[in-house]
Design an enzyme around this catalytic site. Structure first.
Site, PDB file in Angstrom:
ATOM      1  N   LYS A  16       0.763  -1.314  -0.067  1.00 38.55           N
ATOM      2  CA  LYS A  16      -0.005   0.046   0.016  1.00 38.55           C
ATOM      3  C   LYS A  16       0.897   1.283  -0.142  1.00 38.55           C
ATOM      4  O   LYS A  16       0.446   2.182  -0.967  1.00 38.55           O
ATOM      5  CB  LYS A  16      -0.941   0.110   1.314  1.00 38.55           C
ATOM      6  CG  LYS A  16      -2.076  -0.951   1.376  1.00 38.55           C
ATOM      7  CD  LYS A  16      -2.799  -0.944   2.451  1.00 38.55           C
ATOM      8  CE  LYS A  16      -2.257  -0.963   3.743  1.00 38.55           C
ATOM      9  NZ  LYS A  16      -1.400  -2.529   3.975  1.00 38.55           N
ATOM     10  N   ARG A  91      -9.474   0.763   8.283  1.00 35.59           N
ATOM     11  CA  ARG A  91      -9.392  -0.576   8.666  1.00 35.59           C
ATOM     12  C   ARG A  91     -10.421  -1.169   9.399  1.00 35.59           C
ATOM     13  O   ARG A  91     -10.257  -2.473   9.866  1.00 35.59           O
ATOM     14  CB  ARG A  91      -8.083  -0.686   9.594  1.00 35.59           C
ATOM     15  CG  ARG A  91      -6.574  -0.798   8.979  1.00 35.59           C
ATOM     16  CD  ARG A  91      -5.757  -0.490   9.723  1.00 35.59           C
ATOM     17  NE  ARG A  91      -4.550  -1.402   9.646  1.00 35.59           N
ATOM     18  CZ  ARG A  91      -3.290  -0.847   9.427  1.00 35.59           C
ATOM     19  NH1 ARG A  91      -3.193   0.438   8.723  1.00 35.59           N
ATOM     20  NH2 ARG A  91      -2.384  -1.508   9.604  1.00 35.59           N
ATOM     21  N   ARG A 130      11.333  -5.392   5.178  1.00 36.89           N
ATOM     22  CA  ARG A 130      11.304  -4.027   5.095  1.00 36.89           C
ATOM     23  C   ARG A 130      12.157  -3.206   5.639  1.00 36.89           C
ATOM     24  O   ARG A 130      12.670  -3.195   6.781  1.00 36.89           O
ATOM     25  CB  ARG A 130       9.589  -3.630   5.279  1.00 36.89           C
ATOM     26  CG  ARG A 130       9.501  -2.021   5.175  1.00 36.89           C
ATOM     27  CD  ARG A 130       8.145  -1.835   5.382  1.00 36.89           C
ATOM     28  NE  ARG A 130       7.256  -2.379   6.356  1.00 36.89           N
ATOM     29  CZ  ARG A 130       5.792  -2.335   6.458  1.00 36.89           C
ATOM     30  NH1 ARG A 130       5.403  -1.960   5.518  1.00 36.89           N
ATOM     31  NH2 ARG A 130       5.242  -2.752   7.621  1.00 36.89           N
ATOM     32  N   ARG A 163      11.209  -1.387  10.871  1.00 34.40           N
ATOM     33  CA  ARG A 163      10.053  -1.106  11.919  1.00 34.40           C
ATOM     34  C   ARG A 163      10.220  -2.101  13.124  1.00 34.40           C
ATOM     35  O   ARG A 163      10.333  -3.140  12.819  1.00 34.40           O
ATOM     36  CB  ARG A 163       9.055  -1.175  11.439  1.00 34.40           C
ATOM     37  CG  ARG A 163       8.540   0.329  10.870  1.00 34.40           C
ATOM     38  CD  ARG A 163       7.598   0.305   9.645  1.00 34.40           C
ATOM     39  NE  ARG A 163       6.258  -0.221  10.379  1.00 34.40           N
ATOM     40  CZ  ARG A 163       4.848  -0.285   9.669  1.00 34.40           C
ATOM     41  NH1 ARG A 163       4.944   0.043   8.572  1.00 34.40           N
ATOM     42  NH2 ARG A 163       4.074  -1.157  10.285  1.00 34.40           N
ATOM     43  N   ARG A 174      -0.740  -8.643  13.717  1.00 35.67           N
ATOM     44  CA  ARG A 174      -1.042  -7.812  12.586  1.00 35.67           C
ATOM     45  C   ARG A 174      -2.136  -8.407  11.489  1.00 35.67           C
ATOM     46  O   ARG A 174      -3.018  -7.825  11.216  1.00 35.67           O
ATOM     47  CB  ARG A 174       0.081  -6.942  12.159  1.00 35.67           C
ATOM     48  CG  ARG A 174       0.539  -5.894  13.094  1.00 35.67           C
ATOM     49  CD  ARG A 174       1.883  -5.366  12.875  1.00 35.67           C
ATOM     50  NE  ARG A 174       2.043  -4.919  11.420  1.00 35.67           N
ATOM     51  CZ  ARG A 174       3.180  -4.942  10.611  1.00 35.67           C
ATOM     52  NH1 ARG A 174       4.291  -5.240  11.051  1.00 35.67           N
ATOM     53  NH2 ARG A 174       3.142  -4.217   9.638  1.00 35.67           N
TER      54      ARG A 174
HETATM   55  P1  ADP Z   1       2.353  -1.939   3.197  1.00 38.16           P
HETATM   56  O1  ADP Z   1       2.035  -0.455   3.266  1.00 38.16           O
HETATM   57  O2  ADP Z   1       0.936  -2.464   2.596  1.00 38.16           O
HETATM   58  O3  ADP Z   1       2.129  -2.345   4.667  1.00 38.16           O
HETATM   59  P2  ADP Z   1       4.742  -1.568   1.830  1.00 38.16           P
HETATM   60  O4  ADP Z   1       4.544  -0.767   0.768  1.00 38.16           O
HETATM   61  O5  ADP Z   1       5.463  -1.089   3.116  1.00 38.16           O
HETATM   62  O6  ADP Z   1       3.187  -2.266   2.230  1.00 38.16           O
HETATM   63  O7  ADP Z   1       5.612  -2.796   1.487  1.00 38.16           O
HETATM   64  C1  ADP Z   1       6.195  -3.931   2.277  1.00 38.16           C
HETATM   65  C2  ADP Z   1       7.377  -4.255   1.911  1.00 38.16           C
HETATM   66  O8  ADP Z   1       7.130  -5.128   0.624  1.00 38.16           O
HETATM   67  C3  ADP Z   1       8.538  -3.439   1.549  1.00 38.16           C
HETATM   68  O9  ADP Z   1       9.702  -3.676   2.090  1.00 38.16           O
HETATM   69  C4  ADP Z   1       8.363  -3.007   0.055  1.00 38.16           C
HETATM   70  O10 ADP Z   1       9.684  -2.804  -0.413  1.00 38.16           O
HETATM   71  C5  ADP Z   1       7.876  -4.584  -0.399  1.00 38.16           C
HETATM   72  N1  ADP Z   1       7.299  -4.474  -1.617  1.00 38.16           N
HETATM   73  C6  ADP Z   1       6.239  -3.711  -2.140  1.00 38.16           C
HETATM   74  N2  ADP Z   1       5.630  -4.024  -3.065  1.00 38.16           N
HETATM   75  C7  ADP Z   1       6.301  -5.029  -3.588  1.00 38.16           C
HETATM   76  C8  ADP Z   1       6.284  -5.669  -4.766  1.00 38.16           C
HETATM   77  N3  ADP Z   1       5.550  -5.413  -5.663  1.00 38.16           N
HETATM   78  N4  ADP Z   1       7.086  -6.931  -4.963  1.00 38.16           N
HETATM   79  C9  ADP Z   1       8.312  -7.020  -3.981  1.00 38.16           C
HETATM   80  N5  ADP Z   1       8.262  -6.228  -2.648  1.00 38.16           N
HETATM   81  C10 ADP Z   1       7.290  -5.320  -2.432  1.00 38.16           C
HETATM   82  P1  AMP Z   2       0.849   0.258   9.163  1.00 39.34           P
HETATM   83  O1  AMP Z   2       1.919   1.320   9.152  1.00 39.34           O
HETATM   84  O2  AMP Z   2      -0.468   0.857   8.274  1.00 39.34           O
HETATM   85  O3  AMP Z   2       1.178  -0.711   8.885  1.00 39.34           O
HETATM   86  O4  AMP Z   2       0.352   0.567  10.681  1.00 39.34           O
HETATM   87  C1  AMP Z   2       1.007   0.292  11.565  1.00 39.34           C
HETATM   88  C2  AMP Z   2       0.172   0.115  12.964  1.00 39.34           C
HETATM   89  O5  AMP Z   2      -0.521   1.444  13.350  1.00 39.34           O
HETATM   90  C3  AMP Z   2      -1.103  -0.824  12.916  1.00 39.34           C
HETATM   91  O6  AMP Z   2      -0.534  -2.112  13.272  1.00 39.34           O
HETATM   92  C4  AMP Z   2      -1.826  -0.069  14.060  1.00 39.34           C
HETATM   93  O7  AMP Z   2      -1.458  -0.581  15.416  1.00 39.34           O
HETATM   94  C5  AMP Z   2      -1.775   1.365  13.779  1.00 39.34           C
HETATM   95  N1  AMP Z   2      -2.889   1.745  12.771  1.00 39.34           N
HETATM   96  C6  AMP Z   2      -2.607   2.359  11.577  1.00 39.34           C
HETATM   97  N2  AMP Z   2      -3.567   2.560  10.823  1.00 39.34           N
HETATM   98  C7  AMP Z   2      -4.542   2.509  11.684  1.00 39.34           C
HETATM   99  C8  AMP Z   2      -6.170   2.380  11.487  1.00 39.34           C
HETATM  100  N3  AMP Z   2      -6.683   2.852  10.470  1.00 39.34           N
HETATM  101  N4  AMP Z   2      -7.042   1.941  12.602  1.00 39.34           N
HETATM  102  C9  AMP Z   2      -6.143   1.305  13.548  1.00 39.34           C
HETATM  103  N5  AMP Z   2      -4.907   1.234  13.825  1.00 39.34           N
HETATM  104  C10 AMP Z   2      -4.090   1.849  12.865  1.00 39.34           C
END
Ligand code: ADP
Ligand code: AMP
Length: 218
Positions: A16, A91, A130, A163, A174
């Protein structure tokens, strides 16, 4: 077309943030990540950060009223008037209902919801691998998208950080929260006729192409 409000839906690690950054740049609209806002508040030890910290560390969702308040405030800023991307929000069904009311009150149309679908087996590797730039927020992955120099951002030389919640035990929590509380949103938005599903298993450029293609047809 230039959509007003885009919602990026998907499991943790679906991509995302990666995709929202691309699409935000493409349309010149802000990306609003509730996770990023919360992490920043935790780092600065603000009242919001103190309220959210324990839940985030446990891999649980922060209460609806807390995140809804953050979003309402952020969306009221002037840079959101031509549209914005909600990344990681809503969410829960309660948050989705809140968004519907908020958009209606602000005169925005219905949101377009992009659901990034990724196989469960890939998510764990994506999350444990990540890394994020502590300066510009660029997202890397030690397995799939490593930086040119270990630990350093290609774009600005910033330090890359892992993270705290990207450890296996918290990831499991999660994912459970996602399945129980967030996955029902797919049905919710399908019912509203605003859901577009995108295959997120491909490489990031191909996923971006798929997303922009869906947006051009929407
Ligand atoms: P989200 O915001 O949904 O948690 P991220 O965009 O932070 O996901 O992506 C999670 C991890 O996966 C990051 O390390 C990113 O570089 C990697 N990633 C994202 N999209 C892809 C993809 N299409 N193929 C491989 N790795 C990806
Ligand atoms: P994310 O960066 O989207 O993976 O979110 C990291 C953490 O932040 C999650 O595991 C939740 O604890 C909190 N969080 C982020 N967005 C939301 C949301 N929309 N509702 C509730 N908790 C959230």
């Amino acid at each position: 077309m230039r959509p007003h409000a885009l919602i990026f839906l998907g499991a943790p690690g679906a991509g995302k943030g990666t995709q929202a950054r691309e699409v935000a740049t493409h349309f010149r609209i802000p990306q609003i990540s509730t996770g990023d806002i919360l992490r920043d508040a935790v780092k600065k030890e603000t009242r919001l950060g103190l309220a959210a910290k324990a839940k985030m560390e446990a891999g649980e969702l922060v209460p609806d009223e807390v995140v809804c308040g953050i979003v309402e405030e952020r969306v009221s800023e002037p840079d959101c008037k031509n549209g914005f991307i909600l990344d990681g929000f809503p969410r829960t069904i309660a948050q989705a209902k809140f968004v519907d009311k908020m958009l209606e009150a602000k005169g925005h149309g219905k949101p377009l919801v992009l659901d990034i679908e990724v196989g469960e087996d890939l998510l764990l590797k994506r999350l444990t691998g990540r890394l994020t730039c502590s300066v510009c927020g660029e997202i890397y992955n030690i397995y799939f998208n490593p930086p040119k120099v270990e630990g350093i951002c290609d774009k600005d030389g910033g330090k890359l950080v892992h993270r705290a919640d990207d450890n296996e035990a918290t990831i499991r929590q999660r994912l459970e929260a996602y399945h129980k509380q967030t996955e029902p949103l797919i049905q919710y938005y399908r019912g509203q006729g605003t859901l577009v599903s995108v295959d997120g298993n491909k490489d990031p450029h191909e996923v971006a192409r798929g997303l922009l293609d869906s947006l051009s047809k929407a």
